[in-house]
Design a protein around this motif. Structure first.
Motif, PDB file in Angstrom:
ATOM      1  N   MET A   1       0.828  -1.202   0.000  1.00  0.00           N
ATOM      2  CA  MET A   1       0.000   0.000   0.000  1.00  0.00           C
ATOM      3  C   MET A   1       0.865   1.257   0.000  1.00  0.00           C
ATOM      4  O   MET A   1       0.492   2.274  -0.578  1.00  0.00           O
ATOM      5  N   GLY A 103      -9.810  -1.348   4.022  1.00  0.00           N
ATOM      6  CA  GLY A 103      -8.553  -1.777   3.406  1.00  0.00           C
ATOM      7  C   GLY A 103      -8.420  -3.284   3.430  1.00  0.00           C
ATOM      8  O   GLY A 103      -9.042  -3.957   4.249  1.00  0.00           O
ATOM      9  N   THR A 105      -5.427  -6.600   2.208  1.00  0.00           N
ATOM     10  CA  THR A 105      -4.122  -6.989   1.657  1.00  0.00           C
ATOM     11  C   THR A 105      -4.112  -8.488   1.428  1.00  0.00           C
ATOM     12  O   THR A 105      -4.852  -9.238   2.081  1.00  0.00           O
ATOM     13  N   ASN A 108      -1.935 -11.536  -5.291  1.00  0.00           N
ATOM     14  CA  ASN A 108      -2.600 -11.383  -6.565  1.00  0.00           C
ATOM     15  C   ASN A 108      -1.838 -12.172  -7.619  1.00  0.00           C
ATOM     16  O   ASN A 108      -0.601 -12.078  -7.706  1.00  0.00           O
ATOM     17  N   PRO A 121       2.325  -9.712  -4.123  1.00  0.00           N
ATOM     18  CA  PRO A 121       1.508  -9.125  -3.052  1.00  0.00           C
ATOM     19  C   PRO A 121       0.635  -7.996  -3.595  1.00  0.00           C
ATOM     20  O   PRO A 121       1.048  -7.290  -4.519  1.00  0.00           O
ATOM     21  N   ALA A 122      -0.529  -7.855  -3.019  1.00  0.00           N
ATOM     22  CA  ALA A 122      -1.458  -6.811  -3.474  1.00  0.00           C
ATOM     23  C   ALA A 122      -2.172  -6.202  -2.276  1.00  0.00           C
ATOM     24  O   ALA A 122      -2.308  -6.826  -1.226  1.00  0.00           O
ATOM     25  N   ALA A 123      -2.586  -4.994  -2.433  1.00  0.00           N
ATOM     26  CA  ALA A 123      -3.321  -4.288  -1.376  1.00  0.00           C
ATOM     27  C   ALA A 123      -4.349  -3.375  -2.008  1.00  0.00           C
ATOM     28  O   ALA A 123      -4.159  -2.882  -3.128  1.00  0.00           O
ATOM     29  N   THR A 124      -5.429  -3.157  -1.315  1.00  0.00           N
ATOM     30  CA  THR A 124      -6.472  -2.262  -1.803  1.00  0.00           C
ATOM     31  C   THR A 124      -7.030  -1.454  -0.633  1.00  0.00           C
ATOM     32  O   THR A 124      -7.040  -1.913   0.514  1.00  0.00           O
ATOM     33  N   THR A 311      -5.666  -2.708  -6.986  1.00  0.00           N
ATOM     34  CA  THR A 311      -5.263  -3.940  -6.310  1.00  0.00           C
ATOM     35  C   THR A 311      -3.928  -4.463  -6.813  1.00  0.00           C
ATOM     36  O   THR A 311      -3.334  -5.347  -6.207  1.00  0.00           O
ATOM     37  N   SER A 312      -3.463  -3.929  -7.913  1.00  0.00           N
ATOM     38  CA  SER A 312      -2.170  -4.397  -8.455  1.00  0.00           C
ATOM     39  C   SER A 312      -1.510  -3.279  -9.227  1.00  0.00           C
ATOM     40  O   SER A 312      -2.118  -2.267  -9.561  1.00  0.00           O
TER      41      SER A 312
END
Length: 461
Positions: A1, A103, A105, A108, A121-124, A311-312
């Motif tokens: 993030m 949020g 995590t 992906n 790894p991905a986070a939104t 997300t990516s």
């Protein structure tokens, strides 16, 4: 993030959101203006609502009033009123803007393994802000409804105070009348006992018959029975006073002892009656609830703004801003059924109001009739007591001259006691009827000029 942190902040400061349509098109009210997303999200909201504004009772300088305010029934009503005023603050928050941050995590991966992409790894994260634009006054009606509920709760405090005050005054009046009765009986029993040996001697000498002696003993025992009942009444009333007044007992009893000195006559006006005010508020509440039900099927609008991070890598940040409009189509007749039920409750409240008016009118009529009875009966009992006093003096003189038997004197002594007791009981009934007459309107305090003192002790801002 953290990779997107700078981009995320840049987007917040650079985007501006404006409505794609105004509420003029729907509601005829222009409530939506151009505002930047940052200004909307970080703008200073309405003042924080706190319980510092809650209503707290004020300590009274009158020991009696303070004891009434501390009574369990009154304390409960005060707590209920405080809760009702706190609920008003809760209802008012419905008009405030709401902001949610979410949020997530995780990992992906490309759904096509042959593409050669690895798991990354991905986070939104997303921020959503909402603000009510128009609901046809539903929220305002809900706030008004809660305010009326708080006002009704405060009136319930007045009713509880009045009931407790009435209970204390009645207990004190019973205690005072019973103590006076005991004093009268003791005085005349002393007079009777001083001559009892003469009665026994007359019976032994054959001057009086055994039947005369038994009749006198029966009269004496009846008087002693009255004394026993009076003692019980004193103890019962005193227990009520001590339990209710608690630490204020000594000082409050001084207030109660003088409470009838400046007592007025019952006032049957409903203008300031808390009972009538409660019914009026109930009618307003039901009318508001009916309006709420009538507006249930009308459209409502909310301003909604959201910003979502990707997300990516390579994905775009999603920004949304606009007006959300809800159009209720069919509620299955729920609103109509509620309106019908509420209309019936409104009729019941009107019946209650008419019943109160009738009860007050009847109480006024009964008080007028009782007052006529009291004035006449009081004169008759005073005359009876005066005649009995003269008879006692005459019999004493004749007994000393040997021209009367002691049994007549003994009977007259006990008869004089009953005459004075009857006067005390009539006075006690007068006070009781007066308090009951005023209590019909819930304004017992007005009889004793205590209403202002009580109002100054009620919960205030």
């Amino acid at each position: 993030m953290h990779i997107y942190r700078h981009i995320f902040l840049l987007l917040l400061t650079s985007f501006s959101v404006s409505a794609c349509m105004t509420t003029d098109d729907i509601f005829g009210v222009n409530t939506f203006k151009k505002i930047s997303l940052v200004d909307f999200l970080v703008s200073e909201g309405p003042p924080i609502l706190s319980t510092e504004n809650k209503k707290d009772p004020v300590k009274s300088t009158s020991a009696l009033v303070q004891a009434v305010m501390e009574a369990p029934s009154t304390a409960r009503s005060v707590a209920t009123a405080q809760a009702a005023y706190a609920q008003v603050l809760v209802t008012k928050t419905q008009k405030s803007s709401k902001i949610d941050i979410t949020g997530a995590t995780g990992l992906n991966a490309d759904p096509w393994p042959l593409s050669g992409n690895s798991v990354l790894p991905a986070a939104t994260a997303s921020i959503t802000a909402r603000q009510l634009l128009s609901d046809n006054g539903q929220t305002d009606r809900s706030i008004s409804l809660s305010e009326l509920g708080a006002d009704a709760a405060l009136l319930e405090v007045e009713v509880a105070v009045d009931q407790t005050l009435k209970k204390l005054i009645e207990a004190n009046d019973i205690k005072a009348a019973s103590e006076k009765t005991i004093e009268i009986i003791d005085h005349y029993l002393d007079l009777y006992n001083a001559r009892e040996q003469l009665v026994l001697a007359a019976v032994a000498a054959g001057v009086l018959s055994k039947a005369d002696e038994l009749e006198l003993r029966s009269l004496r025992n009846s008087t002693l029975s009255d004394r026993t009942n009076a003692v019980l009444a004193v103890n019962t009333a005193d227990s009520i006073l001590k339990i209710t007044l608690k630490l204020h007992y000594q000082n409050a009893m001084l207030d109660l002892a003088a409470i009838h000195e400046d007592g007025g006559s019952p006032n049957f006006l409903l203008q300031n009656s808390p009972k009538k005010k409660l019914l009026d508020i109930r009618s307003e509440q039901i009318a508001l609830e009916i309006e709420i039900q009538r507006s249930r099927n009308k459209p409502t609008s909310n301003l909604r703004t959201s910003l979502s991070s990707p997300t990516s890598r390579g994905a775009n940040t999603t920004l949304y801003g606009g007006v959300t409009i809800a159009f209720p189509v069919k509620d299955g007749g729920a609103a109509a059924a509620q309106i019908e039920a509420l209309s019936t409750q409104l009729e019941i409240t009107e019946f209650d109001r008419q019943a109160l008016i009738q009860e007050v009118a009847l109480a006024e009529k009964n008080w007028t009739e009782f007052l006529k009875y009291y004035l006449l009966q009081n004169e008759l009992l005073k005359e009876r007591a005066a005649i009995s006093e003269q008879s006692l003096e005459e019999l004493e003189l004749r007994l000393k001259a040997g021209r009367a038997d002691v049994s007549k004197l003994a009977r007259e002594i006990l008869s004089k006691a009953q005459s004075e007791i009857a006067l005390v009981q009539l006075k006690a009934r007068y006070l009781r009827e007066k308090v009951n007459a005023e209590a019909v309107t819930g304004q017992t305090c007005s009889l004793f000029s205590l209403c202002d003192t009580i109002k100054n002790s009620l919960p205030t801002n």
